[in-house]
Scaffold this active site. Structure first.
Site, PDB file in Angstrom:
ATOM      1  N   SER A  14       0.853  -1.185   0.000  1.00  0.00           N
ATOM      2  CA  SER A  14       0.000   0.000   0.000  1.00  0.00           C
ATOM      3  C   SER A  14       0.896   1.244   0.000  1.00  0.00           C
ATOM      4  O   SER A  14       1.704   1.393  -0.908  1.00  0.00           O
ATOM      5  CB  SER A  14      -0.950  -0.068   1.196  1.00  0.00           C
ATOM      6  OG  SER A  14      -1.875   0.975   1.156  1.00  0.00           O
ATOM      7  N   HIS A  41      -2.650  -0.896  -3.374  1.00  0.00           N
ATOM      8  CA  HIS A  41      -3.765   0.047  -3.183  1.00  0.00           C
ATOM      9  C   HIS A  41      -3.466   1.309  -3.982  1.00  0.00           C
ATOM     10  O   HIS A  41      -2.442   1.945  -3.796  1.00  0.00           O
ATOM     11  CB  HIS A  41      -3.912   0.431  -1.707  1.00  0.00           C
ATOM     12  CG  HIS A  41      -4.329  -0.710  -0.854  1.00  0.00           C
ATOM     13  ND1 HIS A  41      -4.087  -0.732   0.493  1.00  0.00           N
ATOM     14  CD2 HIS A  41      -4.964  -1.860  -1.142  1.00  0.00           C
ATOM     15  CE1 HIS A  41      -4.569  -1.860   1.005  1.00  0.00           C
ATOM     16  NE2 HIS A  41      -5.095  -2.567   0.027  1.00  0.00           N
ATOM     17  N   ASP A 134      -4.714  -4.272   5.754  1.00  0.00           N
ATOM     18  CA  ASP A 134      -5.056  -5.210   4.688  1.00  0.00           C
ATOM     19  C   ASP A 134      -3.904  -6.209   4.530  1.00  0.00           C
ATOM     20  O   ASP A 134      -2.740  -5.847   4.685  1.00  0.00           O
ATOM     21  CB  ASP A 134      -5.294  -4.444   3.381  1.00  0.00           C
ATOM     22  CG  ASP A 134      -5.968  -5.298   2.320  1.00  0.00           C
ATOM     23  OD1 ASP A 134      -6.473  -6.392   2.661  1.00  0.00           O
ATOM     24  OD2 ASP A 134      -6.001  -4.871   1.152  1.00  0.00           O
TER      25      ASP A 134
END
Lengths: 192, 275
Positions: A14, A41, A134
């Site tokens: 991310s 992401h 995540d």
């Protein structure tokens, strides 16, 4: 090296993704035998530059994943922005525009959980820099299926929350520097 | 390799749903469907898919709820504004040449795309000669489409999408706020018909000039994708248009040859004249 034969690598990143991926992926040779499935992401803008940025830096081929595409070795597949990336039982890729999972689409957990199911012990899951959690559940699923978990050392990650969460959910995962992760990926396929 | 117990139960559950309720999910992409069925299993407090199957077969109130897990209903007005801009700029000029038009929105969910097209056609002066068919397998989604009421907090996004799609009017011209929702003008569905149709089981029902079916094919396996695209091909008139999702393609389709790329980036295809 002992243990089951590795068939695929799944990576989640991310905040700080480009920096981390730019250290690991350029180490892989053009004929790297495994597929590398990557969720990053990104803002839900359909025209992401991530694939072309990485392509410039890598010898291994890099592409945006297409729906129902057959997964082959020597290829880095990036989840397109705003779609979940999943692995089917027959080892094809699927895209999905289902709801974001814990605010993320694509979701690392969704890739990891479906890949764990398709590859079982033949999967290496890697959680890199990121500012959320995540990937933690997904890495748990990979380890539960007998696969191997690697995590970028939190103290070396641009954003440490995601590696921390992954190690908390999956204590048996190994914390490594980016260089060590690259070396591990080269080691699991044996000398070329 | 032997199937896991869960896989056996999963297949049996789909078989039970088909036999009891005539909904065929056997050709859906497994990874996504199984994920959603696991969420349903949790929601219904069932230990296994077998337990869920028992509930579905014996308690008729369960299936309508389960159906909302089986079908993905994520949509927006003017979702992917560039797609609607391409329809407006590149497809509409062709549509103008027809004295009467039929459009099929396959997998219309709660009707967001049907209303978007109705607004676009009104702006382009084509509304009166057009019929829009919105089809879906989920009766609850069709009821919502029929009602045309959407949560007020989604309106800013819809408004922005509409603007970015090249909208020539203001979205606020088309709805009134009531009961915390945005109630869309009934006149928008004067030319719309919502009905039950399954891409997995039903046949072609009309000749149309445009099929819009976005982010539906990704939930199907390749055989079912081929069936659906085959229906679109058979339904489209000569030189008709097919629009699919931004990350879908006809690349791997059995029917790829029947279409040519029309607006490549927006995944708009045109049926060849000789097919």
């Amino acid at each position: 090296m002992s243990g089951p034969r590795v068939a695929a690598v799944a990576v989640g990143a991310s905040a700080g993704a480009l920096e981390s991926l730019s250290v690991i992926l350029p180490e892989l040779p053009e004929d790297y035998p495994l597929p590398v499935l990557v969720v990053v992401h990104l803002p839900p803008d359909r025209k992401s530059l991530m694939a072309s940025l990485l392509r410039e830096r890598c010898r291994i081929a890099v592409k945006e994943a297409e729906d129902k595409e057959r997964i082959v070795g020597g290829m880095v597949y990036l989840a397109p922005p705003d779609y979940h990336l999943m692995v089917e039982e027959d080892r094809r890729l699927s895209l999905s525009s289902e709801e974001p999972v814990r605010y993320s689409r694509p979701s690392i957990d969704v890739l990891f959980e479906t890949a764990a199911e398709a590859y079982g012990p033949g999967l290496v899951g890697i959680v890199l820099s990121g500012a959320n959690s995540d990937g933690a559940r997904g890495l748990r699923a990979i380890c539960d299926a007998g696969g191997v978990g690697l995590v970028q050392s939190p103290d070396q990650a641009l954003a440490s929350a995601m590696p921390h969460a992954a190690l908390l959910a999956c204590p048996e995962a190994a914390a490594m520097s980016l260089g060590e992760i690259a070396k591990h990926l080269l080691g699991i396929v044996g000398p070329s | 390799m032997l199937d896991s117990t869960e896989d056996i139960e999963f297949r049996l559950l789909l078989e039970a749903i088909l036999r009891k309720y005539h909904y065929d999910f056997r050709g859906y992409s497994t990874a996504s469907l199984k994920r959603r069925l696991r969420q349903a299993r949790e929601r219904f407090g069932c230990r296994s898919f077998s337990t869920l199957q028992d509930r579905v077969l014996h308690d008729p109130t369960v299936f309508p709820d389960l159906l909302s897990y089986l079908t993905v209903q994520v949509s927006e007005f003017f979702r992917d504004p560039d797609y609607f801009r391409a329809i407006r700029e590149h497809v509409v000029p062709y549509l103008r040449t027809y004295p009467s038009l039929k459009i099929w929105v396959a997998g219309c969910s709660a009707g967001e795309e049907v209303y978007s097209l109705a607004i676009l056609l009104r702006e382009e002066g084509l509304e009166d000669r057009t019929m829009i068919y919105g089809t879906d397998i989920n009766p609850e989604a069709l009821r919502r489409a029929e009602a045309g009421v959407y949560e007020m907090d989604r309106i800013p996004l819809f408004t922005e999408n509409h603007r970015r799609s090249g909208g020539k009017s203001s979205l606020s011209d088309y709805y009134t706020a009531a009961y915390g929702g945005a109630v869309f003008d009934k006149s928008l569905r004067r030319r719309a018909v919502f009905s039950d149709h399954s891409l997995a089981a039903d046949e072609v029902f009309a000749e149309v000039q445009l099929v819009s079916c976005r982010n539906v094919l990704i939930y199907f396996d390749r055989e079912l994708q081929d069936r659906a695209v085959g229906l679109f091909k058979d339904s489209l008139s000569r030189k008709g248009f097919l629009g699919i999702g931004g990350k879908e393609s006809l690349h791997f389709s059995l029917h790829a040859e029947a279409f040519e790329e029309f607006v490549r980036d927006e995944r708009i295809y045109q049926k060849r004249g000789d097919r």
